[in-house]
Design a protein around this motif. Sequence first.
Motif, PDB file in Angstrom:
ATOM      1  N   ALA A  30      28.238   3.752  26.791  1.00 18.77           N
ATOM      2  CA  ALA A  30      29.445   3.688  25.972  1.00 18.77           C
ATOM      3  C   ALA A  30      30.577   2.970  26.696  1.00 18.77           C
ATOM      4  CB  ALA A  30      29.878   5.094  25.577  1.00 18.77           C
ATOM      5  N   LYS A  31      30.716   3.222  27.999  1.00 20.49           N
ATOM      6  CA  LYS A  31      31.786   2.594  28.774  1.00 20.49           C
ATOM      7  C   LYS A  31      31.464   1.137  29.114  1.00 20.49           C
ATOM      8  CE  LYS A  31      33.577   6.815  30.904  1.00 20.49           C
ATOM      9  NZ  LYS A  31      33.884   7.520  32.183  1.00 20.49           N
ATOM     10  N   VAL A  82      38.312  -8.500  51.853  1.00 23.98           N
ATOM     11  CA  VAL A  82      38.725  -7.581  50.789  1.00 23.98           C
ATOM     12  C   VAL A  82      37.460  -7.180  50.038  1.00 23.98           C
ATOM     13  CG1 VAL A  82      40.210  -7.230  48.792  1.00 23.98           C
ATOM     14  CG2 VAL A  82      40.919  -8.804  50.610  1.00 23.98           C
ATOM     15  N   VAL A  83      37.011  -5.953  50.264  1.00 21.30           N
ATOM     16  CA  VAL A  83      35.723  -5.487  49.732  1.00 21.30           C
ATOM     17  C   VAL A  83      35.981  -4.533  48.570  1.00 21.30           C
ATOM     18  CG1 VAL A  83      33.513  -4.433  50.274  1.00 21.30           C
ATOM     19  CG2 VAL A  83      34.765  -5.680  52.055  1.00 21.30           C
ATOM     20  N   ALA A  84      35.638  -4.976  47.361  1.00 18.73           N
ATOM     21  CA  ALA A  84      35.846  -4.176  46.154  1.00 18.73           C
ATOM     22  C   ALA A  84      34.525  -3.553  45.721  1.00 18.73           C
ATOM     23  CB  ALA A  84      36.417  -5.039  45.031  1.00 18.73           C
ATOM     24  N   THR A  85      34.472  -2.228  45.669  1.00 25.63           N
ATOM     25  CA  THR A  85      33.279  -1.503  45.237  1.00 25.63           C
ATOM     26  C   THR A  85      33.694  -0.459  44.209  1.00 25.63           C
ATOM     27  OG1 THR A  85      33.508   0.087  47.055  1.00 25.63           O
ATOM     28  CG2 THR A  85      32.112  -1.830  47.448  1.00 25.63           C
ATOM     29  N   GLY A  86      32.765   0.425  43.863  1.00 28.43           N
ATOM     30  CA  GLY A  86      33.055   1.474  42.901  1.00 28.43           C
ATOM     31  C   GLY A  86      33.672   2.696  43.559  1.00 28.43           C
ATOM     32  N   GLU A  87      34.250   3.549  42.718  1.00 33.54           N
ATOM     33  CA  GLU A  87      34.827   4.802  43.200  1.00 33.54           C
ATOM     34  C   GLU A  87      33.792   5.920  43.216  1.00 33.54           C
ATOM     35  OE1 GLU A  87      37.698   5.053  44.421  1.00 33.54           O
ATOM     36  OE2 GLU A  87      38.793   3.302  43.683  1.00 33.54           O
ATOM     37  N   ARG A  88      32.704   5.736  42.479  1.00 30.96           N
ATOM     38  CA  ARG A  88      31.680   6.764  42.354  1.00 30.96           C
ATOM     39  C   ARG A  88      30.308   6.174  42.670  1.00 30.96           C
ATOM     40  NH1 ARG A  88      35.530   7.462  38.539  1.00 30.96           N
ATOM     41  NH2 ARG A  88      36.430   9.544  38.285  1.00 30.96           N
ATOM     42  N   GLY A  89      29.349   7.063  42.846  1.00 30.09           N
ATOM     43  CA  GLY A  89      27.992   6.639  43.129  1.00 30.09           C
ATOM     44  C   GLY A  89      27.091   6.796  41.922  1.00 30.09           C
ATOM     45  N   LEU A  90      25.813   7.134  42.184  1.00 29.70           N
ATOM     46  CA  LEU A  90      24.807   7.282  41.134  1.00 29.70           C
ATOM     47  C   LEU A  90      24.677   6.005  40.317  1.00 29.70           C
ATOM     48  CD1 LEU A  90      25.582  10.912  39.875  1.00 29.70           C
ATOM     49  CD2 LEU A  90      23.830  10.195  41.500  1.00 29.70           C
ATOM     50  N   ALA A  91      24.725   4.862  41.021  1.00 31.79           N
ATOM     51  CA  ALA A  91      24.617   3.562  40.352  1.00 31.79           C
ATOM     52  C   ALA A  91      23.613   2.672  41.061  1.00 31.79           C
ATOM     53  CB  ALA A  91      25.991   2.893  40.289  1.00 31.79           C
ATOM     54  N   SER A 244      33.786  -3.363  37.421  1.00 29.40           N
ATOM     55  CA  SER A 244      33.714  -2.244  36.485  1.00 29.40           C
ATOM     56  C   SER A 244      32.519  -2.390  35.557  1.00 29.40           C
ATOM     57  CB  SER A 244      35.010  -2.157  35.676  1.00 29.40           C
ATOM     58  OG  SER A 244      34.963  -1.081  34.753  1.00 29.40           O
ATOM     59  N   ALA A 245      32.347  -3.582  34.994  1.00 32.21           N
ATOM     60  CA  ALA A 245      31.201  -3.815  34.113  1.00 32.21           C
ATOM     61  C   ALA A 245      29.896  -3.704  34.887  1.00 32.21           C
ATOM     62  CB  ALA A 245      31.321  -5.188  33.459  1.00 32.21           C
ATOM     63  N   SER A 246      29.869  -4.241  36.098  1.00 32.27           N
ATOM     64  CA  SER A 246      28.659  -4.183  36.918  1.00 32.27           C
ATOM     65  C   SER A 246      28.299  -2.741  37.272  1.00 32.27           C
ATOM     66  CB  SER A 246      28.847  -5.000  38.199  1.00 32.27           C
ATOM     67  OG  SER A 246      29.032  -6.368  37.903  1.00 32.27           O
ATOM     68  N   PHE A 247      29.325  -1.933  37.564  1.00 30.28           N
ATOM     69  CA  PHE A 247      29.080  -0.537  37.922  1.00 30.28           C
ATOM     70  C   PHE A 247      28.424   0.220  36.779  1.00 30.28           C
ATOM     71  CE2 PHE A 247      30.524   3.877  37.656  1.00 30.28           C
ATOM     72  CZ  PHE A 247      29.992   4.395  38.821  1.00 30.28           C
ATOM     73  N   TYR A 248      28.988   0.095  35.581  1.00 34.19           N
ATOM     74  CA  TYR A 248      28.430   0.829  34.448  1.00 34.19           C
ATOM     75  C   TYR A 248      27.051   0.299  34.070  1.00 34.19           C
ATOM     76  CZ  TYR A 248      32.944   3.097  33.858  1.00 34.19           C
ATOM     77  OH  TYR A 248      34.069   3.838  34.062  1.00 34.19           O
ATOM     78  N   GLY A 249      26.841  -1.008  34.220  1.00 35.74           N
ATOM     79  CA  GLY A 249      25.508  -1.546  33.975  1.00 35.74           C
ATOM     80  C   GLY A 249      24.495  -0.995  34.963  1.00 35.74           C
ATOM     81  N   ALA A 250      24.874  -0.964  36.246  1.00 32.80           N
ATOM     82  CA  ALA A 250      23.976  -0.435  37.280  1.00 32.80           C
ATOM     83  C   ALA A 250      23.742   1.054  37.086  1.00 32.80           C
ATOM     84  CB  ALA A 250      24.571  -0.706  38.663  1.00 32.80           C
ATOM     85  N   GLN A 251      24.797   1.787  36.728  1.00 31.84           N
ATOM     86  CA  GLN A 251      24.642   3.232  36.511  1.00 31.84           C
ATOM     87  C   GLN A 251      23.759   3.522  35.300  1.00 31.84           C
ATOM     88  OE1 GLN A 251      27.986   5.895  35.160  1.00 31.84           O
ATOM     89  NE2 GLN A 251      27.700   6.772  37.201  1.00 31.84           N
TER      90      GLN A 251
END
Length: 295
Positions: A30-31, A82-91, A244-251
């Motif tokens: 959904a996200k 400058v390393v940008a990653t997610g705030e959460r895991g399980l992805a 953000s899009a990559s994180f939700y896709g990976a999760q």
Amino acid sequence: MASLKDLKNRIDSVKSTQKITKAMQMVAAAKLRRAQEAAVAARPYAERMGKVLAALGAVYDGQENAPVLLGGTGKDQVHLLVVATGERGLAGGFNSSIARLAREHAAKLLSQGKTVKILTVGRKGNDILKRQYPSNIVDTFNFREIKQVGFVQAQQVADKVLAMFNAGEFDVATLFFAKFGSVISQVPTAQQLIPAKLEKPAGEGVVDASAIPYEYEPSEEAIVEDLLPRNIAVQILKALLENSASFYGAQMSAMDNATRNAGEMIGQLQLSYNRQRQAKITTELIEIIAGAEAL
């Protein structure tokens, strides 16, 4: 050998886990749509700004008075990552793949005798990198409480980068993030921010700034000096939206795999449970028959 009660408890536990992973998959799906739309919408703006700056920056070709954000400091000793990653895991490997690219770049620079400083955007990247480079991390940004990152957050990161550059704390800045391709494709990417690497607009021959059919007010130089800091914020915003899009896709992909794996485990446990239960019933029947024959 596990008892029937132990197997039943394990089956119930895996079923509960499967419900959780299935729910997380649906939430990520959904996200993902909203995040993907935001990332795709940001690409044309960031690309167009790069083309405008490339055209305007042509007036500085071969000149020594180019803005430092465009021409650099003339040195290549201190690098900011400058390393940008997610705030959460399980992805899945989303966060680790970005951190791995940054680690490889840092190791290469350190082997050349360069100084490396790291600015992390996202808790997971900070947790991964501080294990190997704890003294190289100069600051970190945590946007965990932000539901949808936007220009405000990108500007905060850009202000920090520009403040460090203006203070002479580094010579080259490189941004690391994951470019969204699809649900199963997130590409770790490195993009140089300072000095700006601007691709010249496609066309025949070299672009001549004097031949561009536009009149600028104020001058091209003033516009370039104003757009260069803004371009850093825009590129960081694009990276955050891509992340953000990559994180939700990976999760979504990771939770789908976890749900299917849980289903396979439930099937195996259920088979073991049925076999053991059947063996127990058979043993009881044999005991009853043996007892009846003895009587």
